[in-house]
Design a protein around this motif. Structure first.
Motif, mmCIF file in Angstrom:
data_model
loop_
_atom_site.group_PDB
_atom_site.id
_atom_site.type_symbol
_atom_site.label_atom_id
_atom_site.label_comp_id
_atom_site.label_asym_id
_atom_site.label_seq_id
_atom_site.Cartn_x
_atom_site.Cartn_y
_atom_site.Cartn_z
ATOM 1 N N PHE A 1 0.823 -1.211 0.000
ATOM 2 C CA PHE A 1 0.000 0.000 0.000
ATOM 3 C C PHE A 1 0.857 1.259 0.000
ATOM 4 N N VAL A 2 1.847 1.329 0.914
ATOM 5 C CA VAL A 2 2.659 2.547 1.030
ATOM 6 C C VAL A 2 3.501 2.750 -0.229
ATOM 7 N N SER A 3 4.138 1.672 -0.712
ATOM 8 C CA SER A 3 4.946 1.771 -1.924
ATOM 9 C C SER A 3 4.103 2.229 -3.109
ATOM 10 N N ARG A 4 2.916 1.675 -3.215
ATOM 11 C CA ARG A 4 2.041 2.057 -4.326
ATOM 12 C C ARG A 4 1.629 3.519 -4.215
ATOM 13 N N LEU A 5 1.344 3.967 -2.983
ATOM 14 C CA LEU A 5 0.917 5.348 -2.771
ATOM 15 C C LEU A 5 2.028 6.329 -3.150
ATOM 16 N N VAL A 6 3.262 6.064 -2.716
ATOM 17 C CA VAL A 6 4.373 6.976 -3.003
ATOM 18 C C VAL A 6 4.686 6.976 -4.503
ATOM 19 N N ASN A 7 4.683 5.805 -5.123
ATOM 20 C CA ASN A 7 4.914 5.738 -6.565
ATOM 21 C C ASN A 7 3.820 6.472 -7.332
ATOM 22 N N ARG A 8 2.590 6.370 -6.855
ATOM 23 C CA ARG A 8 1.490 7.082 -7.523
ATOM 24 C C ARG A 8 1.693 8.592 -7.444
ATOM 25 N N GLN A 9 2.185 9.077 -6.307
ATOM 26 C CA GLN A 9 2.441 10.507 -6.180
ATOM 27 C C GLN A 9 3.543 10.950 -7.143
ATOM 28 N N MET A 10 4.602 10.138 -7.248
ATOM 29 C CA MET A 10 5.685 10.459 -8.182
ATOM 30 C C MET A 10 5.188 10.438 -9.621
ATOM 31 N N GLU A 11 4.452 9.398 -9.972
ATOM 32 C CA GLU A 11 3.920 9.289 -11.330
ATOM 33 C C GLU A 11 3.006 10.475 -11.638
ATOM 34 N N GLY A 12 2.166 10.832 -10.678
ATOM 35 C CA GLY A 12 1.253 11.950 -10.885
ATOM 36 C C GLY A 12 1.988 13.254 -11.135
ATOM 37 N N ALA A 13 3.092 13.456 -10.403
ATOM 38 C CA ALA A 13 3.876 14.681 -10.610
ATOM 39 C C ALA A 13 4.469 14.723 -12.014
ATOM 40 N N VAL A 14 4.915 13.560 -12.515
ATOM 41 C CA VAL A 14 5.507 13.506 -13.856
ATOM 42 C C VAL A 14 4.451 13.761 -14.923
ATOM 43 N N VAL A 15 3.318 13.044 -14.848
ATOM 44 C CA VAL A 15 2.332 13.179 -15.921
ATOM 45 C C VAL A 15 1.660 14.558 -15.901
ATOM 46 N N GLN A 16 1.619 15.188 -14.727
ATOM 47 C CA GLN A 16 1.091 16.550 -14.664
ATOM 48 C C GLN A 16 2.067 17.549 -15.270
ATOM 49 N N SER A 17 3.381 17.343 -15.037
ATOM 50 C CA SER A 17 4.375 18.339 -15.422
ATOM 51 C C SER A 17 4.822 18.222 -16.869
ATOM 52 N N ALA A 18 4.930 16.999 -17.381
ATOM 53 C CA ALA A 18 5.429 16.806 -18.745
ATOM 54 C C ALA A 18 4.437 17.361 -19.761
ATOM 55 N N ASP A 19 4.957 17.813 -20.882
ATOM 56 C CA ASP A 19 4.101 18.370 -21.932
ATOM 57 C C ASP A 19 3.491 17.281 -22.805
ATOM 58 N N LEU A 20 4.260 16.225 -23.066
ATOM 59 C CA LEU A 20 3.754 15.103 -23.838
ATOM 60 C C LEU A 20 4.155 13.805 -23.148
ATOM 61 N N LEU A 21 3.256 12.826 -23.170
ATOM 62 C CA LEU A 21 3.496 11.505 -22.594
ATOM 63 C C LEU A 21 3.494 10.500 -23.746
ATOM 64 N N VAL A 22 4.588 9.791 -23.929
ATOM 65 C CA VAL A 22 4.762 8.955 -25.111
ATOM 66 C C VAL A 22 4.809 7.489 -24.697
ATOM 67 N N PHE A 23 4.133 6.634 -25.503
ATOM 68 C CA PHE A 23 4.049 5.211 -25.238
ATOM 69 C C PHE A 23 4.285 4.437 -26.534
ATOM 70 N N PRO A 24 4.756 3.178 -26.435
ATOM 71 C CA PRO A 24 4.993 2.398 -27.653
ATOM 72 C C PRO A 24 3.727 1.852 -28.307
ATOM 73 N N CYS A 25 2.602 1.860 -27.580
ATOM 74 C CA CYS A 25 1.343 1.372 -28.167
ATOM 75 C C CYS A 25 0.180 1.945 -27.369
ATOM 76 N N GLU A 26 -0.996 1.928 -27.977
ATOM 77 C CA GLU A 26 -2.198 2.456 -27.328
ATOM 78 C C GLU A 26 -2.528 1.684 -26.059
ATOM 79 N N GLU A 27 -2.304 0.370 -26.092
ATOM 80 C CA GLU A 27 -2.638 -0.456 -24.929
ATOM 81 C C GLU A 27 -1.869 -0.028 -23.693
#
Length: 407
Positions: A159-185
């Motif tokens: 739970f704690v690891s997931r919560l902290v990683n979610r906060q980090m991920e959220g900061a990245v996806v909020q701040s970055a201008d574009l989010l790039v992935f190798p496929c739609e899935e």
């Protein structure tokens, strides 16, 4: 874009041998703009083929050393079999590399026309991007996700690891201008739970095979055997079990067919199945090879086998190995969960069975053998329209278009 410069942060980069290393190298060298690279260095033996081409296209490559602190390493080993180990891997073991990587990126003195691109995994690369965004708030930032972060089905977090990683991920996806992935899935899986404003930033840039690196060698012969190869590691939920069960069926029902087949595995395997029940030579295991040799092995096989993880959501992954297989122009047979891998193999014209269905795999092996027996095995295979989409040149053009989107 002659006046733009891309400042790329990727822990993985040649001459290190990894899927992410090769992916980033191919994408950058075909993106059509000047670039510098900040990468990791952890004292591994360089891949000899990649060492010769690592600097191709880059203005500068700045390796930043990484050494895990001995006490941190000792603690991880002590807690390896417990859920607590994930607390020492937030977001991964490379977090101590971030300050050095950030300082190296800042040493290039980013200007108004520069673009920042961070590549992950490891996810710590995106934390360096966050640090750069704080130092240079106006620099446009592309964050490339080679794997999902919090929603990765192969990583089980408390739970704690997931919560902290979610906060980090959220900061990245909020701040970055574009989010790039190798496929739609993968975009869908990674951004699950985020709102429309975040999803609007999502773009897809496919992996790309490097045509020039494949040899022109013909398919190898082995006393009339049909050689089907798997090139790469098998660990975790990637196992031989479906193939072994399928071959068990074929040995019993079609010994005339299995006498003509030879399955060859090249790479690290977490465990090895007992194949003593099979005719000698039907299944063969070999050590890992360097990258250029792996391409030669793909090009000179009659057919290629891909096995993906068995977790239900693993269909969101598009294996880089499958893209290299596509470049080899050899028939592909897959054992995959429905998703990106299955879709590409089917569009190319290959054969796919769902993980856990060895009977369907046995049918596909018979179909592949029949195809190989009825055609010139040295010719080019695969739907060319589909195949061309996954060339390194096309991936670079798509990525170049994203750079042009940015202010």
């Amino acid at each position: 874009m002659p006046d733009r410069r891309l400042i790329a942060i990727s822990f993985a980069y040649p001459p290190e041998m990894s899927a992410m290393s090769i992916l980033v190298w191919r994408l950058l060298r075909h993106c059509g703009t000047r670039f510098v690279v900040i990468c990791g260095s952890r004292g591994l033996e360089p891949d000899p083929g990649l060492a010769a081409i690592a600097g191709d296209g880059a203005d500068s490559i700045r390796p930043v050393p990484f050494r895990e602190h001995p006490l941190h390493l000792l603690a991880r080993r002590a807690l390896h079999s417990t859920p607590l180990v994930r607390m020492l891997e937030i977001p991964d073991i490379y977090r101590s590399w971030v300050p050095g990587a950030t300082a190296a990126a800042a040493s290039f003195q980013p200007g108004a026309s520069d673009v920042l691109a961070t590549f992950a995994s490891p996810m710590s690369g995106h934390l360096a991007g966050l640090s750069m965004r704080r130092m240079y708030p106006d620099i446009p930032w592309i964050a490339y996700f080679g794997d999902p972060w919090v929603t990765n089905p192969m990583i089980r977090r408390g739970f704690v690891s997931r919560l902290v990683n979610r906060q980090m991920e959220g900061a990245v996806v909020q701040s970055a201008d574009l989010l790039v992935f190798p496929c739609e899935e993968m975009s869908e899986l990674t951004l699950r739970g985020y709102g429309t404003s975040i999803r609007r930033k999502s773009r897809v840039v496919p992996h790309g095979f490097e045509e020039s690196l494949y040899p022109a060698d013909p398919v190898e012969g082995d006393s009339g055997k049909l050689i089907i190869r798997h090139v790469g590691s098998l660990y975790g939920s990637r196992t031989h079990s479906d193939l072994i069960d399928a071959l068990r069926l074929l040995v019993r029902e079609r010994p005339d067919l299995t006498d003509r087949l030879r399955f060859e595995f090249f790479g690290y395997h977490q465990s090895y199945p007992d194949v003593s029940e099979f005719p000698p030579g039907l299944v063969n295991f070999n050590p890992a090879v360097d990258y250029l040799e792996s391409l030669r092995l793909m090009r000179t096989a009659h057919g290629l086998l891909v096995i993906t993880p068995s977790e239900p959501e693993s269909g969101a992954f598009l294996p880089s190995k499958l893209i290299d297989y596509t470049g080899a122009r050899r028939p592909i047979i897959g054992v995959c969960r429905p998703g990106a891998c299955t879709s590409l193999i089917e569009r190319l014209g290959g054969w796919v069975s769902t993980t856990g269905d060895p009977m369907a795999l046995a049918v596909n092996i018979r179909s592949l053998a029949a195809y190989l027996g009825s055609t010139d095995s040295s010719g080019s295979w695969g739907n060319e329209t589909v195949r061309s989409r996954y060339s390194a040149e096309n991936a670079g053009r798509v990525f170049s278009g994203l750079i042009e989107e940015l202010p």
